[in-house]
Design an enzyme around this catalytic site. Sequence first.
Site, PDB file in Angstrom:
ATOM      1  N   ASP A  32      19.850  -2.860  35.497  1.00 19.14           N
ATOM      2  CA  ASP A  32      19.388  -3.779  34.521  1.00 19.14           C
ATOM      3  C   ASP A  32      20.382  -5.301  34.451  1.00 19.14           C
ATOM      4  O   ASP A  32      21.589  -4.280  34.266  1.00 19.14           O
ATOM      5  CB  ASP A  32      19.076  -3.382  32.981  1.00 19.14           C
ATOM      6  CG  ASP A  32      19.382  -2.727  31.625  1.00 19.14           C
ATOM      7  OD1 ASP A  32      20.382  -1.927  32.944  1.00 19.14           O
ATOM      8  OD2 ASP A  32      20.026  -2.903  31.083  1.00 19.14           O
ATOM      9  N   GLU A  43      20.313  -0.585  29.908  1.00 15.71           N
ATOM     10  CA  GLU A  43      22.104  -0.059  29.350  1.00 15.71           C
ATOM     11  C   GLU A  43      21.879  -1.536  28.188  1.00 15.71           C
ATOM     12  O   GLU A  43      22.576  -1.332  27.387  1.00 15.71           O
ATOM     13  CB  GLU A  43      23.037  -0.330  30.904  1.00 15.71           C
ATOM     14  CG  GLU A  43      24.255   0.749  29.306  1.00 15.71           C
ATOM     15  CD  GLU A  43      25.064  -0.771  28.892  1.00 15.71           C
ATOM     16  OE1 GLU A  43      26.061  -0.793  28.049  1.00 15.71           O
ATOM     17  OE2 GLU A  43      24.754  -2.375  29.647  1.00 15.71           O
TER      18      GLU A  43
HETATM   19  N1  BES Z   1      30.014  -2.857  31.208  1.00 11.79           N
HETATM   20  C1  BES Z   1      29.911  -3.557  29.990  1.00 11.79           C
HETATM   21  C2  BES Z   1      30.321  -2.729  28.583  1.00 11.79           C
HETATM   22  C3  BES Z   1      31.269  -3.532  29.092  1.00 11.79           C
HETATM   23  C4  BES Z   1      31.907  -4.661  29.041  1.00 11.79           C
HETATM   24  C5  BES Z   1      32.978  -3.155  29.763  1.00 11.79           C
HETATM   25  C6  BES Z   1      33.480  -5.261  29.396  1.00 11.79           C
HETATM   26  C7  BES Z   1      33.934  -3.272  30.359  1.00 11.79           C
HETATM   27  C8  BES Z   1      33.780  -5.017  29.945  1.00 11.79           C
HETATM   28  C9  BES Z   1      28.222  -3.445  29.097  1.00 11.79           C
HETATM   29  O1  BES Z   1      26.928  -3.247  30.143  1.00 11.79           O
HETATM   30  C10 BES Z   1      27.791  -4.287  27.811  1.00 11.79           C
HETATM   31  O2  BES Z   1      27.374  -4.643  27.910  1.00 11.79           O
HETATM   32  N2  BES Z   1      27.629  -3.557  26.816  1.00 11.79           N
HETATM   33  C11 BES Z   1      26.815  -3.644  25.775  1.00 11.79           C
HETATM   34  C12 BES Z   1      26.747  -2.748  24.869  1.00 11.79           C
HETATM   35  C13 BES Z   1      24.625  -2.618  24.434  1.00 11.79           C
HETATM   36  C14 BES Z   1      24.356  -1.928  23.609  1.00 11.79           C
HETATM   37  C15 BES Z   1      24.833  -3.872  24.923  1.00 11.79           C
HETATM   38  C16 BES Z   1      27.717  -4.161  24.855  1.00 11.79           C
HETATM   39  O3  BES Z   1      28.828  -4.184  24.817  1.00 11.79           O
HETATM   40  O4  BES Z   1      27.672  -5.433  24.142  1.00 11.79           O
HETATM   41 MN    MN Z   2      27.856  -2.610  32.064  1.00  8.61          MN
HETATM   42 MN    MN Z   3      26.349  -5.518  30.088  1.00  7.18          MN
END
Ligand code: BES
Ligand code: MN
Ligand code: MN
Length: 446
Positions: free
Chosen positions: A88, A150
Amino acid sequence: MTDLAARVAEVLPSVRADLADLVRIESVWADPARHAEVHRSAAAVAELLTGAGFPDVEIVAAGGAPAVIARHPAPPGAPTVLLYAHHDVQPEGDPAQWNSPPFTPTEADGRLYGRGAADDKAGIAIHLGAMRAFGGAPPVGLTVFVEGEEESGSPTLGALLHAHREALAADVIVIADSANWTTEIPALTVSLRGLVDCEVEVATLDKGLHSGLWGGVVPDALAVLVRLLASLHDDDGNVAVAGLHVPPQSQQSLDLTPEQVRADARLLAGVREIGSGTACQRMWFKPAVTVIGIDTTAVAAASNTLLPRARAKISMRVAPGGDPAAHLAALRAHLQAHAPWGAQVSVTDGELGQPYAIDATGPIYDAVRAAMQTAWGVPPVDMGMGGSIPFIAEFAAAFPAATIVVTGPEDPASAAHSVNESLDLGVLARATTAEALFLAALAPGD
Ligand code: BES
Ligand code: MN
Ligand code: MN
């Protein structure tokens, strides 16, 4: 070049083409109108994994988005590795701000542009490339788990883990959803911040009033909300909410110069950084608060009216070691205590996401570092991450004996969640090579 690296180089063009096709699918789970696209992307991922040689591929769901589980049994005596990614993607935002259409994969300057090209369809591509490099016969057991929600906080991941516990059990879990230090320097992600959010509504009147008649006499809700939100930071831009976890700030060997911060964040002329401490301390080891949305009258519909109520959504990052529930309680208490002029405040709790910190020592992490060094030509750095991958804690709790390795395809220019998201194609090659070399190193007798 090792034979395996040469095999990765051979399969890479096909992997790039398949990644481009995945980018064409608008798999935004947060948009109910595009749930069919998320199902289409799950089917596409399942087909790719089947084609790569996984004998056992299923699309599963537990009341939420479809996920894909693909399994190749372990050769005798070999460990099983779970390879995670998510199919996603974030909503694309305003297409007019993109230099190329968000769901049209576009190659320029050695990068692949498009929503999800990096976060996290590239993670799928890395796993696919490793499997293809082994000709469909990996030296360890492989389970690929590609989640579909995710970006929506993985609400049914716990249920999926429970329902498919046997299928997902592994000795090592590789999460390819994080970033590298630069396009030339790989990183092992060793800590991530947690995440909480809430909505706050303020009310001052039971209906709108003429702003000429009553303005200056009774408060409008938007003035209250603006002051309340302003109270979340001090004048230097540090978070002003009491009771948050701020771990002792150790000296980081890595850091960003003010010039790098300005360039990487595309800070506009004259705009200064906020908060105290080095950039990496602030990004990785301190809490942060962001107002991510406001419901109020739009400017185009504005009239001379005192607004009776207004609402905002607030997101807070939790430093490693912090308790998200306690942070949400602290944020709630702050909001309830800081509205001016006796305004009524109601807070609705939102999501909780656990932070995570890994003790990245021992033979398995040594093997990852060695594989990265071979694939990239330079040793990896240990890096924190300001973003969040809350389900890591769920995996860690479900499989306490498993070693969790967090890697990924992003670099500082990837612009995940923003317009013009992109993946560096050199990083795709190196990250895929590193993953294949790592898996080979886990084989018995290697
Ligand atoms: N892949 C990201 C996390 C991330 C961002 C890792 C930048 C390394 C560099 C992940 O898809 C993400 O966006 N996580 C969300 C969390 C969520 C609960 C929606 C976030 O960090 O906002
Ligand atoms: Mn991610
Ligand atoms: Mn992300």
